[in-house]
Structure formats: structure tokens, C-alpha cells
Design a protein around this motif. Sequence first.
Motif, PDB file in Angstrom:
ATOM      1  N   ARG A 143       0.835  -1.207   0.000  1.00 45.28           N
ATOM      2  CA  ARG A 143       0.000   0.000   0.000  1.00 45.28           C
ATOM      3  C   ARG A 143       0.873   1.262   0.000  1.00 45.28           C
ATOM      4  NH1 ARG A 143      -5.410   1.704   2.284  1.00 45.28           N
ATOM      5  NH2 ARG A 143      -5.829  -0.540   2.312  1.00 45.28           N
ATOM      6  N   LEU A 144       1.904   1.270   0.830  1.00 42.58           N
ATOM      7  CA  LEU A 144       2.759   2.446   0.938  1.00 42.58           C
ATOM      8  C   LEU A 144       3.669   2.589  -0.274  1.00 42.58           C
ATOM      9  CD1 LEU A 144       3.640   2.329   4.734  1.00 42.58           C
ATOM     10  CD2 LEU A 144       1.759   3.491   3.577  1.00 42.58           C
ATOM     11  N   ALA A 145       4.054   1.467  -0.859  1.00 43.76           N
ATOM     12  CA  ALA A 145       4.827   1.535  -2.102  1.00 43.76           C
ATOM     13  C   ALA A 145       3.999   2.179  -3.200  1.00 43.76           C
ATOM     14  CB  ALA A 145       5.275   0.137  -2.519  1.00 43.76           C
ATOM     15  N   GLY A 146       2.720   1.794  -3.287  1.00 41.79           N
ATOM     16  CA  GLY A 146       1.830   2.402  -4.271  1.00 41.79           C
ATOM     17  C   GLY A 146       1.673   3.887  -4.039  1.00 41.79           C
ATOM     18  N   LEU A 147       1.548   4.276  -2.772  1.00 44.59           N
ATOM     19  CA  LEU A 147       1.437   5.695  -2.427  1.00 44.59           C
ATOM     20  C   LEU A 147       2.666   6.467  -2.883  1.00 44.59           C
ATOM     21  CD1 LEU A 147       0.174   8.101  -0.850  1.00 44.59           C
ATOM     22  CD2 LEU A 147       1.293   7.177   1.208  1.00 44.59           C
ATOM     23  N   ASP A 148       3.849   5.921  -2.610  1.00 45.91           N
ATOM     24  CA  ASP A 148       5.073   6.630  -2.974  1.00 45.91           C
ATOM     25  C   ASP A 148       5.282   6.692  -4.478  1.00 45.91           C
ATOM     26  OD1 ASP A 148       5.587   7.242  -0.366  1.00 45.91           O
ATOM     27  OD2 ASP A 148       7.089   5.669  -0.062  1.00 45.91           O
ATOM     28  N   VAL A 149       4.859   5.660  -5.195  1.00 47.57           N
ATOM     29  CA  VAL A 149       4.910   5.711  -6.659  1.00 47.57           C
ATOM     30  C   VAL A 149       4.063   6.873  -7.168  1.00 47.57           C
ATOM     31  CG1 VAL A 149       4.130   4.541  -8.756  1.00 47.57           C
ATOM     32  CG2 VAL A 149       5.494   3.298  -7.070  1.00 47.57           C
ATOM     33  N   CYS A 150       2.853   7.006  -6.639  1.00 45.93           N
ATOM     34  CA  CYS A 150       1.976   8.099  -7.072  1.00 45.93           C
ATOM     35  C   CYS A 150       2.555   9.458  -6.715  1.00 45.93           C
ATOM     36  CB  CYS A 150       0.588   7.937  -6.450  1.00 45.93           C
ATOM     37  SG  CYS A 150      -0.383   6.588  -7.159  1.00 45.93           S
ATOM     38  N   ARG A 151       3.233   9.539  -5.590  1.00 50.89           N
ATOM     39  CA  ARG A 151       3.843  10.808  -5.201  1.00 50.89           C
ATOM     40  C   ARG A 151       5.024  11.149  -6.095  1.00 50.89           C
ATOM     41  NH1 ARG A 151       3.333  10.494   1.458  1.00 50.89           N
ATOM     42  NH2 ARG A 151       1.164  11.257   1.522  1.00 50.89           N
ATOM     43  N   ILE A 152       5.765  10.142  -6.546  1.00 52.72           N
ATOM     44  CA  ILE A 152       6.847  10.383  -7.508  1.00 52.72           C
ATOM     45  C   ILE A 152       6.273  10.998  -8.779  1.00 52.72           C
ATOM     46  CG2 ILE A 152       8.472   9.222  -9.061  1.00 52.72           C
ATOM     47  CD1 ILE A 152       8.979   7.209  -6.743  1.00 52.72           C
ATOM     48  N   VAL A 153       5.168  10.423  -9.259  1.00 54.11           N
ATOM     49  CA  VAL A 153       4.525  10.931 -10.475  1.00 54.11           C
ATOM     50  C   VAL A 153       4.015  12.351 -10.251  1.00 54.11           C
ATOM     51  CG1 VAL A 153       2.603  10.591 -12.074  1.00 54.11           C
ATOM     52  CG2 VAL A 153       3.927   8.613 -11.267  1.00 54.11           C
ATOM     53  N   HIS A 154       3.347  12.568  -9.125  1.00 54.67           N
ATOM     54  CA  HIS A 154       2.796  13.904  -8.825  1.00 54.67           C
ATOM     55  C   HIS A 154       3.896  14.959  -8.763  1.00 54.67           C
ATOM     56  CE1 HIS A 154       0.242  16.959  -6.972  1.00 54.67           C
ATOM     57  NE2 HIS A 154       1.201  17.138  -6.071  1.00 54.67           N
ATOM     58  N   ASP A 155       5.014  14.618  -8.148  1.00 53.60           N
ATOM     59  CA  ASP A 155       6.095  15.590  -7.986  1.00 53.60           C
ATOM     60  C   ASP A 155       6.845  15.850  -9.291  1.00 53.60           C
ATOM     61  OD1 ASP A 155       5.432  15.763  -5.321  1.00 53.60           O
ATOM     62  OD2 ASP A 155       7.056  14.445  -4.629  1.00 53.60           O
ATOM     63  N   HIS A 156       6.888  14.878 -10.173  1.00 52.95           N
ATOM     64  CA  HIS A 156       7.651  15.029 -11.424  1.00 52.95           C
ATOM     65  C   HIS A 156       6.884  15.813 -12.478  1.00 52.95           C
ATOM     66  CE1 HIS A 156      10.583  13.921 -14.544  1.00 52.95           C
ATOM     67  NE2 HIS A 156       9.537  13.726 -15.340  1.00 52.95           N
ATOM     68  N   LEU A 157       5.567  15.649 -12.520  1.00 58.32           N
ATOM     69  CA  LEU A 157       4.758  16.258 -13.574  1.00 58.32           C
ATOM     70  C   LEU A 157       4.132  17.568 -13.123  1.00 58.32           C
ATOM     71  CD1 LEU A 157       2.844  13.128 -14.980  1.00 58.32           C
ATOM     72  CD2 LEU A 157       4.997  14.117 -15.784  1.00 58.32           C
ATOM     73  N   SER A 232      -7.458  -5.351  -1.233  1.00 61.94           N
ATOM     74  CA  SER A 232      -8.630  -4.546  -1.579  1.00 61.94           C
ATOM     75  C   SER A 232      -8.137  -3.439  -2.502  1.00 61.94           C
ATOM     76  CB  SER A 232      -9.300  -3.966  -0.331  1.00 61.94           C
ATOM     77  OG  SER A 232      -8.396  -3.115   0.371  1.00 61.94           O
ATOM     78  N   TRP A 233      -9.070  -2.773  -3.180  1.00 62.81           N
ATOM     79  CA  TRP A 233      -8.687  -1.702  -4.086  1.00 62.81           C
ATOM     80  C   TRP A 233      -8.451  -0.417  -3.304  1.00 62.81           C
ATOM     81  CZ3 TRP A 233      -7.072  -2.613  -8.789  1.00 62.81           C
ATOM     82  CH2 TRP A 233      -7.530  -3.741  -9.485  1.00 62.81           C
ATOM     83  N   VAL A 234      -7.294   0.172  -3.521  1.00 65.66           N
ATOM     84  CA  VAL A 234      -6.899   1.419  -2.857  1.00 65.66           C
ATOM     85  C   VAL A 234      -6.947   2.547  -3.892  1.00 65.66           C
ATOM     86  CG1 VAL A 234      -5.071   2.628  -1.611  1.00 65.66           C
ATOM     87  CG2 VAL A 234      -5.376   0.148  -1.307  1.00 65.66           C
ATOM     88  N   SER A 235      -7.728   3.577  -3.628  1.00 65.54           N
ATOM     89  CA  SER A 235      -7.885   4.685  -4.573  1.00 65.54           C
ATOM     90  C   SER A 235      -6.972   5.846  -4.204  1.00 65.54           C
ATOM     91  CB  SER A 235      -9.336   5.187  -4.571  1.00 65.54           C
ATOM     92  OG  SER A 235     -10.234   4.157  -4.926  1.00 65.54           O
ATOM     93  N   TYR A 236      -6.391   6.479  -5.246  1.00 64.52           N
ATOM     94  CA  TYR A 236      -5.523   7.639  -5.030  1.00 64.52           C
ATOM     95  C   TYR A 236      -5.498   8.470  -6.300  1.00 64.52           C
ATOM     96  CZ  TYR A 236      -1.734  10.381  -2.996  1.00 64.52           C
ATOM     97  OH  TYR A 236      -0.990  11.407  -2.461  1.00 64.52           O
ATOM     98  N   ASP A 237      -5.435   9.770  -6.123  1.00 61.17           N
ATOM     99  CA  ASP A 237      -5.405  10.692  -7.257  1.00 61.17           C
ATOM    100  C   ASP A 237      -3.999  11.258  -7.411  1.00 61.17           C
ATOM    101  OD1 ASP A 237      -5.668  12.659  -9.143  1.00 61.17           O
ATOM    102  OD2 ASP A 237      -7.314  13.713  -8.153  1.00 61.17           O
ATOM    103  N   PRO A 238      -3.212  10.760  -8.378  1.00 62.24           N
ATOM    104  CA  PRO A 238      -1.848  11.277  -8.539  1.00 62.24           C
ATOM    105  C   PRO A 238      -1.811  12.701  -9.071  1.00 62.24           C
ATOM    106  CG  PRO A 238      -2.361   9.719 -10.284  1.00 62.24           C
ATOM    107  CD  PRO A 238      -3.504   9.676  -9.319  1.00 62.24           C
ATOM    108  N   THR A 239      -2.860  13.144  -9.744  1.00 63.38           N
ATOM    109  CA  THR A 239      -2.893  14.509 -10.256  1.00 63.38           C
ATOM    110  C   THR A 239      -2.979  15.504  -9.105  1.00 63.38           C
ATOM    111  OG1 THR A 239      -4.074  13.706 -12.214  1.00 63.38           O
ATOM    112  CG2 THR A 239      -4.023  16.074 -11.860  1.00 63.38           C
ATOM    113  N   GLN A 240      -3.913  15.279  -8.177  1.00 66.04           N
ATOM    114  CA  GLN A 240      -4.089  16.162  -7.024  1.00 66.04           C
ATOM    115  C   GLN A 240      -3.144  15.813  -5.874  1.00 66.04           C
ATOM    116  OE1 GLN A 240      -6.316  18.785  -6.909  1.00 66.04           O
ATOM    117  NE2 GLN A 240      -6.823  18.384  -9.047  1.00 66.04           N
ATOM    118  N   GLY A 241      -2.575  14.609  -5.914  1.00 64.08           N
ATOM    119  CA  GLY A 241      -1.696  14.178  -4.836  1.00 64.08           C
ATOM    120  C   GLY A 241      -2.433  13.934  -3.539  1.00 64.08           C
TER     121      GLY A 241
END
Length: 284
Positions: A143-157, A232-241
Motif C-alpha cells: 500500500r505504501l509503495a503504491g502511495l510513494d509511486v503516485c507521489r513520484i509521479v505527482h512531484d515530477h509532472l 482490496s482496491w486502494v484509490s488515489y489521485d496522482p494529479t491532485q496528490g
Amino acid sequence: MRLSIDHQTGFRYDSPVSSSFNEARMTPVTREGQTVWTNRITIEPTAWSFSYVDYWGTTVTTFELHEPHERLTVHAQAVVDTRGDEIAWDTERRSPRNDLGWAALRDPGVIDPMTDFLTVTSRTTPPPELAARAADVAGQAPRLAGLDVCRIVHDHLSYKRGSTTVNSTAADVWDLGTGVCQDYTHVALGALRSIGLPARYVSGYLHPGGDGSGSGTVTGESHSWVEWWCGSWVSYDPTQGQRLTDRYVRVGQGRDYGDVAPLRGTYSGGSSEMFVTVSMTELG
């Protein structure tokens, strides 16, 4: 939050079209955290249509027209109650006890039914730099790995309308460094799948927020975000972070944008121009 949604989209043709065949994925779905009270889709000119639920669980309205027309309009209206993710797992960086670990996620009993969401598509193939950065954060709970992946994307773009097209790939977007929600989602999907997390594209709407008075109609937008599966499915918005709030309305899901495009079809005629408007009203 109770939201009224008014979504109009369609095509203007430069000459009369004799026939067209179309699919619309614009109907919100009742599920955990979301209740649909009313929904209606109307088509102008009036068309023969029927609805079904596709392989991915999205409601589809398919229709066809066999009379000359210079404009096609699909009008989707709905009233929806929404509830956000109230558990602060992202800010507190904690995983529920029932989350699966990496060993379980790599078991064939998980991989086989999740193959569709583990396969990297042409739209989502991550560039080597992103795949390496994703691998660097994969040594923690899924779960936390997925979170950090999304944060990498959010911070780069950086969010920039018009910088990409509907056909831009994750590698194109990463190199460019800008995009819109569809691009953030594709980039995140490829990175999540590259470390072994089943992940899917979710389409819907995002209310821009307001003073909470429940009055006034605002310009909303079609939006997308990701979900990854770790028991379970974990939802996260990488655009809004951020994790999802009650400003999000879900419509459909699939492997990438190609599975959830709001309106697609074929027609017999000349060139066309697409138009889209989304209005949202907070009812309480």
C-alpha cells in the motif's frame, strides 16, 4: 456530499453525416462510498439505444443514428451522494492488517485473476528512469509503495492543459514533464504495474470545491485517478496528490483510457470537432 452532474458532449460535423455508431460511458455507478439517486442519458438527434455493463464493470449506452445530422449531442444527468476515504492511511502512512504482503501478491492465485491489471499497455509503459525509481520504493508494504509511486509521479509532472494529446504515452509524458489527469494516471499505472501491483484506470468527475454553502453551479471536469490492489482496491489521485474526498464521482474503470472513454464511435462523413461541458451543483 450530494452532487447534481450535467455532462454534455458530442461532435460537430463539417458536413451532414449519414450514419453513426457510438458508445457512451457517462453513467455513475452505485457502489461503496457512492449512491446514485437518479441518472438519465438523452441523445440528440433521437437515436435507437440500449445499455449494458461491460467486462470491466462500467455501464455503457450504445446507440446508432441512420439519418443525416450535422451535430450529435449526448446529455448525461445524475444526482449522486458521495463519501470520501475518511481513513488517513496516506498521511499517517499505515497499512490495515488485512492488506496483503508482497509474497501473497506474487502468488499465482492472485496473479492469474489480476493479469489484466498487471499487463503494461502501450499507453502505460514506464520509461526506465521511472521504473527504477518505482523499484526503489518497493521495499515497503505494498500500500505504501503504491502511495510513494503516485507521489513520484505527482512531484515530477506539472499540470498543463493542451501539452499532450489523447494518444500520448506514459513515456512521452514523463519526458515532457507536463500533462493532464489522463496522463498522470497512465504514468502512475505503468509504474505501479512494474513493481507487481495490479492497478486500474478509474474515470469520473471532480467537483472543484467551494464554500460549502450548497448553492451555485460550477464548472466541473471529467477526471481520472488510479486504484491498486493489495487485498482490496486502494484509490488515489496522482494529479491532485491526495486520497479521494467526497468531491469525486466514479463512472467507470479499466486498463487505461481506451477502456473508459466517455464517448467513442464511428461515422460516415467528413471531419468532426468534439465538444465537452461539465456542470456540477452541490445540493448538500
